[in-house]
Enzyme design. Structure first.
Site, mmCIF file in Angstrom:
data_model
loop_
_atom_site.group_PDB
_atom_site.id
_atom_site.type_symbol
_atom_site.label_atom_id
_atom_site.label_comp_id
_atom_site.label_asym_id
_atom_site.label_seq_id
_atom_site.Cartn_x
_atom_site.Cartn_y
_atom_site.Cartn_z
ATOM 1 N N LYS A 1 15.743 32.977 47.041
ATOM 2 C CA LYS A 1 16.829 32.229 45.937
ATOM 3 C C LYS A 1 17.939 32.191 47.003
ATOM 4 C CE LYS A 1 16.482 29.983 41.887
ATOM 5 N NZ LYS A 1 15.580 30.161 40.396
ATOM 6 N N SER B 1 13.677 25.666 39.219
ATOM 7 C CA SER B 1 15.314 25.579 39.981
ATOM 8 C C SER B 1 14.493 26.076 41.117
ATOM 9 C CB SER B 1 16.444 26.326 38.932
ATOM 10 O OG SER B 1 15.653 28.085 39.343
ATOM 11 N N SER C 1 11.031 28.371 36.047
ATOM 12 C CA SER C 1 11.786 28.239 37.707
ATOM 13 C C SER C 1 11.006 28.715 38.413
ATOM 14 C CB SER C 1 13.450 28.177 37.281
ATOM 15 O OG SER C 1 14.327 27.771 36.733
#
Lengths: 477, 105
Positions: free
Chosen positions: A76, A151, A175
């Site tokens: 990420k 997310s 997330s």
């Protein structure tokens, strides 16, 4: 998409007996990225050359015995890799290059993993759909008209579409677990403090935790084992060791089903898929009981006070002085206050701005006690609910999300409805507990995967993963 | 419990060091959204927290001390990280961050 058993172990067996080389495997994943990612947009950067040269090095040394030898991993883009951009999905960091490796990156490297690229996210991890990335949204590989969740939507999509074997995300209120459920893969948020956050761009420091996505719970446990352990650079990292073995007898476990998670607003297909799974576990020998976590309904309010409060403080550092400055302001010679304001107005998107303002409000003089202090107290009650229940049961089983993946654009104009998609994952973060999101194997009417969540007591990550592993390997629907 | 009005919104932008939104329509939407979120928070008032201690973090915090020993002073890797951090400063002079005058208007 379906779960696969022992992916890493099987792959490493192939490496050792010469069936595959790490270079071939990495190339295979890179090819998939080339074919798929124009459509899906899971990646913000692909590190093809570095990944191939690292694979070559591993092949030449036949360095196949480390826990993650040769495994292509996606990261990420709010986790730092030295010398690489780390945008956190924000325009304000577009020109920033990371000065050092996050501890998790170092540990993955040392364990033989190959970083293949960096994945898309909602700006500063603020969102539940990956639509709030400044660099364009990610699409759900199962149906490109749907969001992948967020997310960490890029990481979930990368694993779902076989563009990475393992991916790292961060989970502040769901997330990792929510996008895992939307994309039909497994995703795990470890116990708060189990994995160092040194080198993670902070959202809300009392809630953030790094964790992996994979198609196999065993691979999740393996990755956690590599990443976990005390880090002197993260004062919140635990000094105790966690048992990550998934080879535990789960048939004697006591399972709790919290009634507050099966309420109005929960898709009946999801409720029935999760309940079926619980009934199946009972047949296997687990004892099952309904339990109550009475303060669950307040978790969303508590979270949306504490998280913006902490993030308004954490995001203050992006001021155009210490990290990147927007190109248009580089030579503008503005006075200090003007520079701050211009930089932040132009560089930060609508959702983070909303949360910064909200956080500033709840911390401001006159409102602090009514909002922030009150939320901290109710947070204590939420944690105590879990403490009480875990005297009676070893693990909880709940839905991950109230709905399956929703269409792109459905919630972008209504922040509150977007926030509600994290309603079942937030309490775990508030209490600092481990939570696994795992496909039930069932699908809703539209054919989309339905996830389930397993929550365990503090530091009992091994139990949670053992239960997940058992479900995954013994039961397909 | 109070709502955020237009004047309070200006103050929040100022406190957060973000240039104020001037577009009327966007401002209205922002006030509406914040209002809806704050309305949702009202439910917390019904919880009795009179004898409850606030929870400030995810773990029990203890002070962490580290001796300032040679190991840290002569750490080559840390020194290179320091250099890289300085390189990232938008404006730097020697190895210092350069900031516009704090009291200049």
């Amino acid at each position: 998409v379906c779960l696969k058993n022992n992916m890493i172990a099987a792959y490493q067996e192939q490496l050792k007996n010469g069936e595959h080389s790490a270079q071939e495997k990495v190339q295979e994943y890179l090819d998939t990225i080339t074919q798929q990612d124009e459509q899906i947009h899971a990646f913000l950067q692909v590190h093809a050359d570095e990944a191939l040269s690292r694979a070559k090095d591993i092949d030449e040394r036949k360095d196949y015995d480390k826990p993650l030898s040769g495994v292509p991993v996606a990261i990420k883009d709010n986790i730092l890799i030295q010398g690489k951009p780390a945008t956190a999905g924000s325009k304000i960091l577009e020109r920033y290059t990371a000065a050092y490796d996050a501890t998790v990156i170092k540990r993955l490297h040392d364990a033989g993993a190959i970083v293949i690229g960096k994945t898309n996210l909602d700006e500063f991890a603020m969102g539940s759909s990956t639509e709030f990335s400044a660099f364009g949204g990610t699409k759900n590989p199962l149906d490109t008209s749907l969001v992948p969740g967020g997310s960490s939507g890029g990481s979930a999509a990368a694993v779902a579409a076989d563009m990475a074997m393992v991916a790292l995300g961060s989970d502040t209120g769901g997330s990792i677990r929510q996008p895992a459920a939307f994309c039909g893969v497994a995703g795990f948020k470890p116990t708060y403090g189990a994995v160092s956050r040194y080198g993670l761009i902070a959202l809300a420091s009392s809630l953030d935790q790094i964790g992996p996505f994979a198609k196999d719970v065993e691979d999740i446990a393996r990755t956690c084992q590599v990443m976990a352990g005390h880090d002197p650079y993260d004062a919140t990292s635990l000094s105790e060791t966690i048992d990550w073995t998934t080879q535990q007898d789960i048939t004697t476990l006591r399972i709790g089903v919290p009634k507050e998670y099966f309420v109005e607003g929960l898709d009946p297909d999801i409720a029935s898929a999760v309940q079926k799974k619980v009934a199946w576990l009972e047949q296997q020998g687990c004892s099952v009981q309904e339990v109550s976590l009475p303060h669950t309904q307040y978790a969303l309010s508590v979270y949306y006070i504490i998280m913006p409060a902490e993030s308004s403080a954490n995001l203050a550092r992006f001021d155009g002085i210490r990290y990147a400055r927007l190109e248009e302001l580089q030579d503008a010679h503005l006075p200090l206050q003007e520079l701050y304001k211009e930089q932040r107005e132009k560089g930060i998107g609508d959702e983070p701005t909303r949360r910064i303002l909200l956080g500033t409000f709840v911390l401001s003089s006159g409102y602090y006690d009514a909002y922030y202090a009150k939320a901290q107290k109710v947070r204590t009650l939420i944690k105590q609910d879990f403490d009480t229940v875990f005297e009676k049961v070893d693990a909880l089983i709940t839905p991950v999300t109230p709905t399956t993946a929703f269409p792109i654009g459905a919630k972008t104009d209504d922040p509150l409805s977007m926030y509600l998609s994290d309603i079942f994952t937030i309490p775990t973060n508030l209490a600092g507990l481990p939570g696994l999101s795992l496909p039930t194997g069932a699908q809703d009417k539209r054919g989309l995967p339905i996830g389930m969540q397993i929550i365990g007591p503090h530091k009992k990550d091994g139990t949670v993963l053992a239960l997940g592993e058992y479900i995954q390997s013994h039961h397909t629907t | 419990m109070s709502d955020i009005n237009d004047k309070a919104l200006s103050k929040l932008f100022e406190l957060a060091r973000i240039k104020e939104e001037t577009d009327e329509k966007k401002r209205k939407k922002l006030l509406h959204d914040l209002g809806e979120i704050l309305k949702h928070f009202q439910e917390l008032q019904e919880v009795d927290t009179a004898s409850v201690e606030p929870m400030a973090g995810g773990v029990q915090h203890t002070d962490v001390y580290r001796n300032d020993d040679e190991r840290y002073r002569n750490d080559v890797e840390r020194a290179s990280v320091r250099e890289a951090i300085v390189e990232e400063f938008p404006e730097a002079q020697n190895e210092y961050v350069k900031v516009p005058g704090v009291f200049e208007k």
